[in-house]
Each structure stands twice: as structure tokens, then as C-alpha cells.
Design a protein around this motif. Structure first.
Motif, PDB file in Angstrom:
ATOM      1  N   ASP A   1      38.841 -11.983  -1.299  1.00 24.41           N
ATOM      2  CA  ASP A   1      38.150 -13.167  -1.824  1.00 24.41           C
ATOM      3  C   ASP A   1      38.805 -13.612  -2.952  1.00 24.41           C
ATOM      4  N   TYR A   2      38.451 -14.885  -3.191  1.00 26.11           N
ATOM      5  CA  TYR A   2      39.117 -15.520  -4.296  1.00 26.11           C
ATOM      6  C   TYR A   2      39.321 -15.037  -5.618  1.00 26.11           C
ATOM      7  N   THR A   3      38.179 -14.388  -6.163  1.00 24.88           N
ATOM      8  CA  THR A   3      38.454 -13.794  -7.337  1.00 24.88           C
ATOM      9  C   THR A   3      39.421 -12.564  -7.369  1.00 24.88           C
ATOM     10  N   GLY A   4      39.256 -11.884  -6.211  1.00 17.71           N
ATOM     11  CA  GLY A   4      40.204 -10.668  -6.181  1.00 17.71           C
ATOM     12  C   GLY A   4      41.682 -11.183  -6.187  1.00 17.71           C
ATOM     13  N   VAL A   5      41.741 -12.286  -5.326  1.00 13.98           N
ATOM     14  CA  VAL A   5      43.321 -12.561  -5.108  1.00 13.98           C
ATOM     15  C   VAL A   5      43.802 -13.115  -6.664  1.00 13.98           C
TER      16      VAL A   5
ATOM     17  N   LEU B   1      38.765 -21.610  -8.781  1.00 20.35           N
ATOM     18  CA  LEU B   1      39.867 -20.870  -9.451  1.00 20.35           C
ATOM     19  C   LEU B   1      41.130 -21.421  -8.879  1.00 20.35           C
ATOM     20  N   ALA B   2      42.425 -21.189  -9.449  1.00 13.25           N
ATOM     21  CA  ALA B   2      43.627 -21.787  -9.062  1.00 13.25           C
ATOM     22  C   ALA B   2      44.090 -21.228  -7.551  1.00 13.25           C
ATOM     23  N   ALA B   3      43.576 -19.875  -7.345  1.00 13.57           N
ATOM     24  CA  ALA B   3      43.760 -19.515  -5.948  1.00 13.57           C
ATOM     25  C   ALA B   3      42.865 -20.303  -5.089  1.00 13.57           C
TER      26      ALA B   3
END
Length: 488
Positions: free
Chosen positions: A174-178, A235-237
Motif C-alpha cells: 500500500d502507498y503508506t507502507g511503500v 503521498l509522493a509514492a
């Protein structure tokens, strides 16, 4: 996907969720799938058309919201010997499951798009496919269209290939984890390269004059018996991941234009008047936009975590009006052929579980790489696709507008008569006393009626709430669940 993304975090018994359910009924949104469609989907899930090529040794990973199970894309990134990068992007091969001319195919044509509500979605394909056999879930072997795009050290495309293959994702991220893994330096190279490649592609986007709108998602949170509407900045991701999809869509468009047959996602250049109106909105939101600075430059300078910037980014989506799909054949490219926001030829091909047109774009690209004519079922459907997608987009737009109105009515329920600080962000061309205001707080955009007096576009204007809800209105009339303001 929706231009204004909303996500509801509410208790199961929340009145807002009941109202959203009633709205689906009022808008005549499909409720489930016909039995014959489900039966065909079950058979297709058991017996897909499998390719000869096996790419299951490639350790793909997906990046999606944590609760998503309809996973269209998986990627793997690596460095090329001698410099540059190799992007492998696996896209679900929906054609391996959907038989042309069958009941499942007909239902997909009728729907055209997945419809998104703050609390749920109405899928393009039955869950047994979209969230099961066809989804790129971790450790599940699936038929896919495997894109291999080689980039040079600057991130420019040097070669493109796409063909059918069996793939298997190793991880659902997921985006936060990445973002956390990349920022902390703990990401393994295939994931760490997402930032490196993403930044290079963002730089190239700026060079060609392209624009990516990082529009924040709005989250509706229940607080006791009231609701709060908050922005969630991407997020940047999110942006780096989007660049991989954009890269593939541009590569697909180039393959089709070279082959002389295809379907493009096009967007004309915004008229000067629309940009001028946006400048006035920027002034009202106290966003610095000097006359010598381009629209693209000011957008790239914005911080989606800033509420004023978030509101302006939402208004920037008005310049996307006029986007559509254009089919072509015989080498006769449409005019315009370019997508103005991408600043290049572009097509949708990376979300076939959620968009009908992507299945056809993928088939056209596989044929182009193989040097073959497109399959007959693709060629026969091509002329009708733009109209089908336009109707699906119109329906999705109606759903989005009604959901926004309903959510904002919920947030403001019980506050009729209060005065709010606001900015006039839009005024109707032929009705200058009717327009749209953006409140300072909460994060709401709604209609304002000037009662015969022209509204000051781009200016601050205190407004009084005259209507909000009620939430049970959609059962009788979806248009009744509106928020309305007048100048205070």
C-alpha cells in the motif's frame, strides 16, 4: 476514476450510509449482476484462456489502497546492464476471461466503468473475476499482458514490448507502507527504484509541459452524530506509481499510432477564458500565480496538504472537461490526437478490471507488437467504444456529483442559517448570479444563488447556508439532497 475521490469512515448504522444506499436506488445503479452473467463469470474463472509464455519467475508486486482487492497492475523494476532501467508492468488480461459476444461481455459494455461511491463501488465485472481469478492478488498465477519498457538513464523510453504471459505477484503493498520503506532506506531495489524512475518521469513530464493533478482524497469521518470532511493529501509514492501507469499509456498510444489503428484518450487545450477564471480562483484562495508563470508551473508548486492548495487543485479538474476517447483506423489520426494534460499521445490501458476501453487498447497493442491485424471482435467494436465510454463517464459523473452533494449535506446538517467565509470559485457564463463557492472550513464546494446580483468571481464572499439535506431525500428525489448558500 473519479475526479473527486471521497471515502467514508462511518459506523455501519450511520444515516449517511443508509442515504448512500438509497441514492444508488434513486439513480438506478445496477444492483448486482444477472444470473446468466454470474454463471458465465464463474465458468470463465475456472477456465481462462492461458498463454504459452511463463513469467512467474519475475517477483512482481502491486501498490494499491490497503482494502483494494481488484488489482489491475503489478510491476517489477530493475537496472539495465550498461545503464538505464527496465520496467515490467503486468496488466490483467481480461480478454482471457471474457468471451466476445457473450453475456458477460454485453454486461461490461452496458456498464463501461466501475462506479465509485464513498462507501462502496459498483464493479464493471463480477467479483469472482475482478476480486478473484482475474485480480493480481499475491501468490496467484494469472494471465496478463506483460509490458516491458526499457528506459535510458534519463528515464526516456528506448523500446517497448507487450505480450501475453502468466505472472504471479509476490506482495500486495500500500502507498503508506511503500513511502515508509523508501524513505527509511529499507526498500529492496525493485521497490526503491520506483522513486528513482518516478522522479525521472516527473522531470520529463515537466519538460514536455505535462501536468499531473495530485488532487487530495476527501475523507468523511463520523464524529458522534455529526460528520467532518477532511482532505487526505496524496503521498509522493502515489505520484511515482502514477508515472508508471502514464508511461505505459503513452507507450501504448505510440504503438497504436505507429500501427495506424487504435483508440486514444484525448483532451483539447483549455480555452484562455477557462485559465483566466482559474487565475481569479487562485487569487481568491491567496495562491501566488504571477502572470509570467505557466499553469503547469503553478500546479507543480502546490502542496496538496495545504487546504487552500487542495481546494485549488480540485478546481483545476475543470480544465479536464472535454476529455474523451477517439478511435481511428487506416492511419488517419484524430485531431487533436494529444492529451493536453499529458502533453503527448496517450491512452487508457492499465485498468481493464475497471474500464471497458482498456481491454480493447491492450488487444490493439499486442497485435501491433506482433505485426498482426487486431482481432475481428476488437475492430468491430472500435467505432462504438467512444460513445459507450462517454455514456459511462456521464453516468459516473452523475454519481460523483450526487455523492458529493449528499456528503456535504450530511456535514452541514443542522447548521442552516449559519454564515461561512467563502470564495467564489465559479460563476455561470449566462447566469452571473449563480455560481459555486469554496468554504474556508469545512472543505466544501457548493452552489450559491445571488438572487439577481452578479457574483464576484475570484473574490471572498461571506455566505449563509439556506439548505442542507435532509439525508433521507434521495429515496424520493436525489436532487433534493443539496447544499445551497446565498450571499450573507
Amino acid at each position: 476514476m473519479p475526479r473527486r475521490q471521497m471515502h467514508a469512515v462511518c459506523a455501519a448504522e450511520a444515516p449517511l450510509l443508509a442515504a448512500l444506499c438509497a441514492l444508488r436506488t434513486a439513480l438506478d445503479v445496477p444492483d448486482g449482476f444477472p444470473a446468466e452473467v454470474l454463471a458465465e463469470a464463474e465458468r470463465a474463472a475456472r477456465e481462462p484462456r492461458l498463454p504459452d509464455r511463463d513469467a512467474t519467475s519475475v517477483p512482481f508486486f502491486t501498490i494499491d489502497p490497503p482494502t483494494s482487492t481488484d488489482l489491475d497492475q503489478a510491476m517489477h523494476l530493475e537496472r539495465r546492464t550498461g545503464g538505464g532501467y527496465r520496467v515490467r508492468y503486468a496488466i490483467v488480461d481480461v480478454a482471457a476471461f471474457v468471451r466476445p459476444g457473450g453475456t458477460l461481455d454485453a454486461e461490461a459494455h452496458r456498464r463501461a466503468l466501475t462506479l465509485y461511491f464513498p462507501d462502496d463501488k459498483v464493479p464493471l465485472h463480477p467479483a469472482v473475476l475482478s476480486e478473484g481469478a482475474a485480480s493480481l492478488l499475491p501468490d496467484q498465477t494469472c494471465p496478463a499482458l506483460l509490458w516491458t519498457i526499457d528506459l535510458d538513464a534519463d528515464g526516456r523510453t528506448v523500446s517497448t514490448d507487450v505480450r501475453r504471459a502468466l505472472v504471479r505477484s509476490r506482495a500486495k503493498l500500500d502507498y503508506t507502507g511503500v513511502q515508509r520503506q523508501i524513505d527509511s532506506g529499507t526498500a529492496e531495489e525493485p521497490l526503491a527504484l520506483l522513486k528513482e524512475v518516478g522522479l525521472l518521469r516527473e522531470r520529463l513530464e515537466a519538460e514536455r509541459g505535462g501536468i499531473s493533478l495530485n488532487v487530495p482524497e476527501q475523507e468523511i469521518v463520523q464524529e458522534d452524530h455529526t460528520y467532518a470532511l477532511e482532505f487526505r493529501a496524496p503521498l509522493a509514492a502515489d505520484g511515482w506509481n502514477s508515472q508508471i501507469s502514464l508511461l505505459t499509456g503513452m507507450a501504448a498510444a505510440e504503438l497504436m499510432t505507429e500501427a495506424g489503428t487504435g483508440i486514444l484518450r484525448t483532451l483539447p487545450t483549455a480555452p484562455g477564458g477557462a485559465v483566466a477564471r482559474l487565475r481569479r480562483t487562485a487569487r481568491a484562495l491567496h495562491i501566488d500565480w504571477p502572470h509570467h508563470v505557466s499553469y503547469a508551473q503553478v500546479v507543480r508548486s502546490l502542496d496538496p496538504a495545504n487546504h487552500r492548495h487542495a481546494a485549488f487543485l480540485q478546481e483545476c479538474t475543470t480544465l479536464l472537461r472535454g476529455a474523451g476517447y477517439t478511435a481511428f483506423s487506416g492511419g488517419h489520426l484524430p485531431d487533436p490526437a494529444v492529451h493536453a494534460a499529458v502533453a503527448a499521445v496517450y491512452t487508457h490501458c492499465t485498468a481493464p478490471l475497471r474500464r471497458l476501453v482498456d481491454r480493447y487498447a491492450g488487444e490493439l497493442c499486442v497485435a501491433a507488437v506482433a505485426g498482426r491485424e487486431p482481432p475481428a471482435w476488437v475492430a468491430e467494436a472500435l467505432d462504438a467504444l467512444p460513445k459507450e465510454m462517454a455514456e459511462g463517464s456521464r453516468r459516473a459523473g452523475t454519481v460523483e456529483r450526487e455523492c458529493v452533494d449528499l456528503v456535504e449535506a450530511a456535514v452541514l446538517e443542522g447548521r442552516v442559517g449559519e454564515v461561512f467565509d467563502a470564495f467564489v470559485v465559479d460563476v455561470r457564463e449566462h447566469e452571473p448570479d449563480v455560481g459555486t463557492v469554496q468554504l474556508r472550513d469545512p472543505a466544501i464546494v457548493a452552489r450559491v444563488d445571488g438572487g439577481g446580483a452578479a457574483l464576484p468571481l475570484g473574490e471572498e464572499l461571506p455566505v449563509r447556508l439556506t439548505r442542507a439535506g435532509p439525508l433521507d431525500a434521495p429515496q424520493a428525489d436525489p436532487a433534493a439532497a443539496k447544499v445551497r448558500f446565498v450571499p450573507a
